[in-house]
Design a protein around this motif. Structure first.
Motif: not given
Ligand code: NAD
Ligand code: MG
Length: 394
Positions: A12, A14-15, A38, A128, A212
């Motif tokens: 759910t 961004t990725i 979540a 992380e 995110g």
């Molecule tokens: P986001 O906040 O958009 O999404 C996070 C996801 O994790 C959601 O599906 C949420 O439901 C889930 N989540 C959050 N807390 C949780 C928990 N305690 N238990 C289970 N699920 C949980 O974040 P994002 O931007 O998609 O980033 C996700 C990961 O990808 C991060 O580690 C980020 O550093 C990495 N990343 C993101 C990008 C980007 O462009 N968005 C680029 C490189 C790396």
């Protein structure tokens, strides 16, 4: 063609959403086994309607209960599971061959590490995990024969620019340095006083990427680049001095590899995470990502040194890398706590770096041999950061 069977942790987010966008372009190549989230019930319901997974996991039990009722009403035929243990279950299920690890924060570690132990193909966005447990995670990958493909755009770029048979030996491959590009984030040109007074809304307004909230704040503080330095150390077996950071505000060059003969190989593209996601999903084939072509005519690409005086988090990450042991786990946990408090409006932006420095000062040197040691370092750092930040005001 054998279809790949996927679990997406953090579907759910961004990725996750970008991953499903690429998957939907290739129904002949991919099928979804499980999606996890979540709290966002509506978005998960929508994803279940479109992608028809066998399992949907909500880590929050109340969200799982709500989803279960709605999915049954609509006859979606999806089994709804709940809690952290279910994340691991769907990550290592025997039917699954590919895991997209895209939970944000150390919360993603247990399921991602389990998938590494189970020998899955892992598409790693959750940086992380590597920051907290780099050595253990890479050891698990080597022991099980799991396949690790970086999703972070910088590391995906470096992976593409390294020789295909790169074994982690810089000398043998003639690699001199890895150059991580950084956009510089929304505060790149702001004076220190303005950064100190920055609001959450300003911090999450990234100039080039939609991400995110947590990683957006990390980008504003340059902690994101710091976490990526540590990520690169483990992914590519680099020594800290072999990892360089250059600010490149246009986010067109996604990173570079510098070779002994003076060659520098860069990977470029429109800033859109569907490119690294599609690269890893299709690897070793190249597949359509739905990304618009890179338009270079009339564009200027510029490069500048990062300013660690205005952005101390980057230096703190290099310090943690030099300290080794539990330091990166402490840094990551203190950062997660501080970013959450900053987003809640409870502490000022500068409290992020201050709380990390405080936690490192208090906790570095603790045991770091086992997963339990690292989880304990994570727990202690959260507690130390909480106490420290509780005494501050926004
Ligand atoms: P986001 O906040 O958009 O999404 C996070 C996801 O994790 C959601 O599906 C949420 O439901 C889930 N989540 C959050 N807390 C949780 C928990 N305690 N238990 C289970 N699920 C949980 O974040 P994002 O931007 O998609 O980033 C996700 C990961 O990808 C991060 O580690 C980020 O550093 C990495 N990343 C993101 C990008 C980007 O462009 N968005 C680029 C490189 C790396
Ligand atoms: Mg990145």
């Amino acid at each position: 063609m054998k279809r790949r069977v996927l679990t997406i942790l953090g579907a759910t987010g961004t990725i996750g959403v970008n991953t499903l966008d690429v998957v939907a372009r290739h129904p002949d190549r991919f099928e979804i086994f499980a999606l996890t989230g979540a709290t966002q019930v509506e978005r998960m319901l929508e994803q279940c309607r479109t992608h028809r997974p066998r399992y949907a996991v909500m880590s929050e039990p109340a969200a799982a209960a709500a989803l279960r009722v709605r999915a049954a009403e609509e006859g979606l035929g999806v089994e709804v599971l709940e809690g952290a243990a279910a994340l691991t279950e769907v990550a290592i299920a025997p039917e699954v061959d590919t895991l997209m690890a895209a939970i944000v924060g150390a919360a993603g570690l247990p399921a991602t590490l389990a998938a590494a132990q189970a020998g899955k193909r892992i598409l790693l966005a959750n940086k992380e995990t590597l920051v907290v447990s780099g050595q253990l995670f890479m050891d698990a990958i080597a022991a099980s024969g799991a396949e690790l493909l970086p999703i972070d755009s910088e590391h995906n770029a470096i992976f593409q620019a390294l020789p295909g048979d790169f074994s982690g030996d810089f000398e043998q491959a003639g690699v001199k340095a890895l150059w991580l590009t950084a956009s510089g984030g929304p505060f790149r040109t702001l004076p220190a006083e303005a950064i100190a007074a920055a609001t959450p809304e300003q911090a999450v307004a990234h100039p080039n990427w939609v991400m995110g909230r947590k990683i957006s704040v990390d980008s504003a503080s340059l902690m994101n680049k710091g976490l990526e330095v540590i990520e690169a150390r483990w992914l590519f077996n680099a020594r800290p001095e072999q990892i360089k950071v250059v600010v490149h505000p246009q986010s067109i060059v996604h990173s570079m590899v510098e070779y002994a003969d003076g060659s520098v190989i860069a990977q470029m593209g429109t800033p859109d995470m569907r490119t690294p996601i599609a690269y890893a999903l299709g690897f070793p084939e190249r597949i359509d990502a739905g990304v618009s072509a890179l338009e270079l005519m009339g564009r200027q690409l510029t490069f500048e040194a990062p300013d660690t005086a205005r952005f101390p988090c980057l230096q703190l990450a290099f310090d943690a890398l030099a300290a080794g042991g539990n330091a990166a786990a402490v840094l990551n946990a203190a950062n997660e706590v501080a970013v959450a408090r900053f987003l809640d409006g409870a502490v000022p932006f500068n409290a992020i770096a201050a709380s990390i420095a405080h936690a490192l000062g208090r906790l570095v040197g603790g045991a770091a041999d086992t997963l339990d040691d690292l989880l304990e370092a994570d727990r202690q750092a959260r507690s130390v950061a909480d106490t420290y930040l509780g005494a501050l005001r926004a």
